[in-house]
Design an enzyme around this catalytic site. Sequence first.
Site, PDB file in Angstrom:
ATOM      1  N   PHE A  25       0.810  -1.221   0.000  1.00 15.53           N
ATOM      2  CA  PHE A  25       0.000   0.000   0.000  1.00 15.53           C
ATOM      3  C   PHE A  25       0.840   1.267   0.000  1.00 15.53           C
ATOM      4  O   PHE A  25       0.511   2.236  -0.665  1.00 15.53           O
ATOM      5  CB  PHE A  25      -0.936   0.009   1.223  1.00 15.53           C
ATOM      6  CG  PHE A  25      -1.977  -1.072   1.140  1.00 15.53           C
ATOM      7  CD1 PHE A  25      -3.141  -0.864   0.430  1.00 15.53           C
ATOM      8  CD2 PHE A  25      -1.767  -2.307   1.734  1.00 15.53           C
ATOM      9  CE1 PHE A  25      -4.099  -1.861   0.316  1.00 15.53           C
ATOM     10  CE2 PHE A  25      -2.723  -3.310   1.629  1.00 15.53           C
ATOM     11  CZ  PHE A  25      -3.879  -3.086   0.921  1.00 15.53           C
ATOM     12  N   ILE A  93      -5.514  -9.713   2.456  1.00 15.03           N
ATOM     13  CA  ILE A  93      -6.829 -10.096   1.950  1.00 15.03           C
ATOM     14  C   ILE A  93      -6.674 -11.050   0.773  1.00 15.03           C
ATOM     15  O   ILE A  93      -7.622 -11.329   0.064  1.00 15.03           O
ATOM     16  CB  ILE A  93      -7.591  -8.823   1.500  1.00 15.03           C
ATOM     17  CG1 ILE A  93      -6.763  -8.026   0.467  1.00 15.03           C
ATOM     18  CG2 ILE A  93      -7.905  -7.938   2.718  1.00 15.03           C
ATOM     19  CD1 ILE A  93      -7.488  -6.818  -0.105  1.00 15.03           C
ATOM     20  N   ASP A  94      -5.432 -11.570   0.572  1.00 10.04           N
ATOM     21  CA  ASP A  94      -5.119 -12.252  -0.684  1.00 10.04           C
ATOM     22  C   ASP A  94      -5.230 -13.769  -0.635  1.00 10.04           C
ATOM     23  O   ASP A  94      -4.976 -14.446  -1.627  1.00 10.04           O
ATOM     24  CB  ASP A  94      -3.710 -11.853  -1.150  1.00 10.04           C
ATOM     25  CG  ASP A  94      -2.633 -12.107  -0.078  1.00 10.04           C
ATOM     26  OD1 ASP A  94      -2.824 -12.990   0.795  1.00 10.04           O
ATOM     27  OD2 ASP A  94      -1.591 -11.403  -0.122  1.00 10.04           O
ATOM     28  N   HIS A 111      -8.653  -7.925   8.142  1.00  6.55           N
ATOM     29  CA  HIS A 111      -9.211  -7.021   7.130  1.00  6.55           C
ATOM     30  C   HIS A 111      -9.966  -7.778   6.041  1.00  6.55           C
ATOM     31  O   HIS A 111     -10.142  -7.266   4.931  1.00  6.55           O
ATOM     32  CB  HIS A 111      -8.110  -6.147   6.531  1.00  6.55           C
ATOM     33  CG  HIS A 111      -7.521  -5.173   7.521  1.00  6.55           C
ATOM     34  ND1 HIS A 111      -6.329  -4.528   7.320  1.00  6.55           N
ATOM     35  CD2 HIS A 111      -7.987  -4.743   8.727  1.00  6.55           C
ATOM     36  CE1 HIS A 111      -6.068  -3.741   8.378  1.00  6.55           C
ATOM     37  NE2 HIS A 111      -7.057  -3.868   9.235  1.00  6.55           N
TER      38      HIS A 111
HETATM   39  P1  OAD Z   1       2.070  -1.183   3.917  1.00  6.78           P
HETATM   40  O1  OAD Z   1       2.159  -0.958   2.445  1.00  6.78           O
HETATM   41  O2  OAD Z   1       1.663  -0.031   4.764  1.00  6.78           O
HETATM   42  O3  OAD Z   1       3.457  -1.716   4.474  1.00  6.78           O
HETATM   43  C1  OAD Z   1       4.121  -2.794   3.863  1.00  6.78           C
HETATM   44  C2  OAD Z   1       5.552  -2.786   4.354  1.00  6.78           C
HETATM   45  O4  OAD Z   1       6.200  -3.943   3.818  1.00  6.78           O
HETATM   46  C3  OAD Z   1       6.342  -1.562   3.899  1.00  6.78           C
HETATM   47  O5  OAD Z   1       6.891  -0.921   5.045  1.00  6.78           O
HETATM   48  C4  OAD Z   1       7.445  -2.137   2.992  1.00  6.78           C
HETATM   49  O6  OAD Z   1       8.691  -1.495   3.206  1.00  6.78           O
HETATM   50  C5  OAD Z   1       7.516  -3.578   3.432  1.00  6.78           C
HETATM   51  N1  OAD Z   1       7.906  -4.527   2.367  1.00  6.78           N
HETATM   52  C6  OAD Z   1       7.370  -4.664   1.131  1.00  6.78           C
HETATM   53  N2  OAD Z   1       7.930  -5.693   0.460  1.00  6.78           N
HETATM   54  C7  OAD Z   1       8.886  -6.216   1.289  1.00  6.78           C
HETATM   55  C8  OAD Z   1       9.828  -7.288   1.184  1.00  6.78           C
HETATM   56  N3  OAD Z   1       9.891  -8.067   0.088  1.00  6.78           N
HETATM   57  N4  OAD Z   1      10.647  -7.524   2.229  1.00  6.78           N
HETATM   58  C9  OAD Z   1      10.588  -6.751   3.360  1.00  6.78           C
HETATM   59  N5  OAD Z   1       9.712  -5.730   3.521  1.00  6.78           N
HETATM   60  C10 OAD Z   1       8.868  -5.472   2.507  1.00  6.78           C
HETATM   61  O7  OAD Z   1       1.078  -2.455   4.115  1.00  6.78           O
HETATM   62  P2  OAD Z   1       0.360  -2.939   5.467  1.00  6.78           P
HETATM   63  O8  OAD Z   1       1.133  -2.578   6.666  1.00  6.78           O
HETATM   64  O9  OAD Z   1      -0.017  -4.351   5.257  1.00  6.78           O
HETATM   65  O10 OAD Z   1      -5.969  -2.035   5.184  1.00  6.78           O
HETATM   66  O11 OAD Z   1      -0.951  -2.059   5.427  1.00  6.78           O
HETATM   67  C11 OAD Z   1      -1.857  -2.137   6.473  1.00  6.78           C
HETATM   68  C12 OAD Z   1      -3.259  -1.875   5.988  1.00  6.78           C
HETATM   69  O12 OAD Z   1      -3.318  -0.636   5.267  1.00  6.78           O
HETATM   70  C13 OAD Z   1      -3.771  -2.879   4.971  1.00  6.78           C
HETATM   71  O13 OAD Z   1      -4.268  -4.056   5.568  1.00  6.78           O
HETATM   72  C14 OAD Z   1      -4.854  -2.129   4.280  1.00  6.78           C
HETATM   73  C15 OAD Z   1      -4.138  -0.811   4.093  1.00  6.78           C
HETATM   74  O14 OAD Z   1      -4.940   0.288   3.962  1.00  6.78           O
HETATM   75  C16 OAD Z   1      -7.155  -1.541   4.788  1.00  6.78           C
HETATM   76  O15 OAD Z   1      -7.348  -1.148   3.663  1.00  6.78           O
HETATM   77  C17 OAD Z   1      -8.199  -1.487   5.850  1.00  6.78           C
END
Ligand code: OAD
EC number: 2.3.1.286
Length: 238
Positions: A25, A93-94, A111
Amino acid sequence: MIARANTIVPFTGAGISTECGIPDFRSPGGIWTRNRPIQFDEFVASQSARDESWRRRFAMEDVFAAAKPGRGHRALASLHRAGKIPAVITQNIDNLHQASGFAPDCVIELHGNTTYARCIGCGQVYQLDWVKRRFDQDGAAPDCSACEEPVKTATISFGQAMPEDEMQRATELSQSCDLFIAIGSSLVVWPAAGFPMMAKNSGARLVIINREPTEQDDIADLVIRHDIGETLGPFVGN
Ligand code: OAD
Ligand code: ZN
């Protein structure tokens, strides 16, 4: 820490699925860098918001349909089979934890799930194929055949109530584990982001695996700022 722990609870975010081709996200190119979230009350109030929401979902269908569990998912599934992980708490959600071998009961989806749909009135479940056919026929997002309320992906949007059973089970797991591992989440979305802290306050050790710094690094016992697949790959067993 994994070897010494009796009960490990993983808490996953979108970062565990980026190696499966699903964007997160908040990284560059992430979903919320391209689109503004559609709030739940907008979805309820406006046909055009519902149409837009379903257009976005259909645009992602090839990505979700092609995604296979990554090394992170498979490592957690191996530790689940080995009896170390009772269940995984996920913001994702995947459906990839289920695809990696966790029974549906052992995936706590905070979620929801985007691989099927639900009526927001009566809860009737719909397959996405049905929604797509109706959308193509009518040129608009469909309502429930039973109660005529809107049909939405079975996900939790901003402004929508959290699922009570899942919140309860996640609370119990967070309070009873001895090792809690937050994986691939920026830890900015509440109440989900409260679980790492809850586990820590209940006496668990807290590990955070994430490429970027997170809001809760300072309370963790260990922060691994590295790729998830590479970090957890060695735990993928049979
Ligand atoms: P975010 O996009 O906020 O955070 C994902 C994190 O994963 C980021 O800090 C990236 O740096 C890290 N990342 C990505 N790929 C990686 C990899 N291969 N290795 C290590 N780190 C990696 O996503 P979430 O925290 O899941 O909810 O977001 C939380 C919620 O916000 C989601 O569930 C969704 C969204 O809005 C709703 O929509 C209600
Ligand atoms: Zn209904």
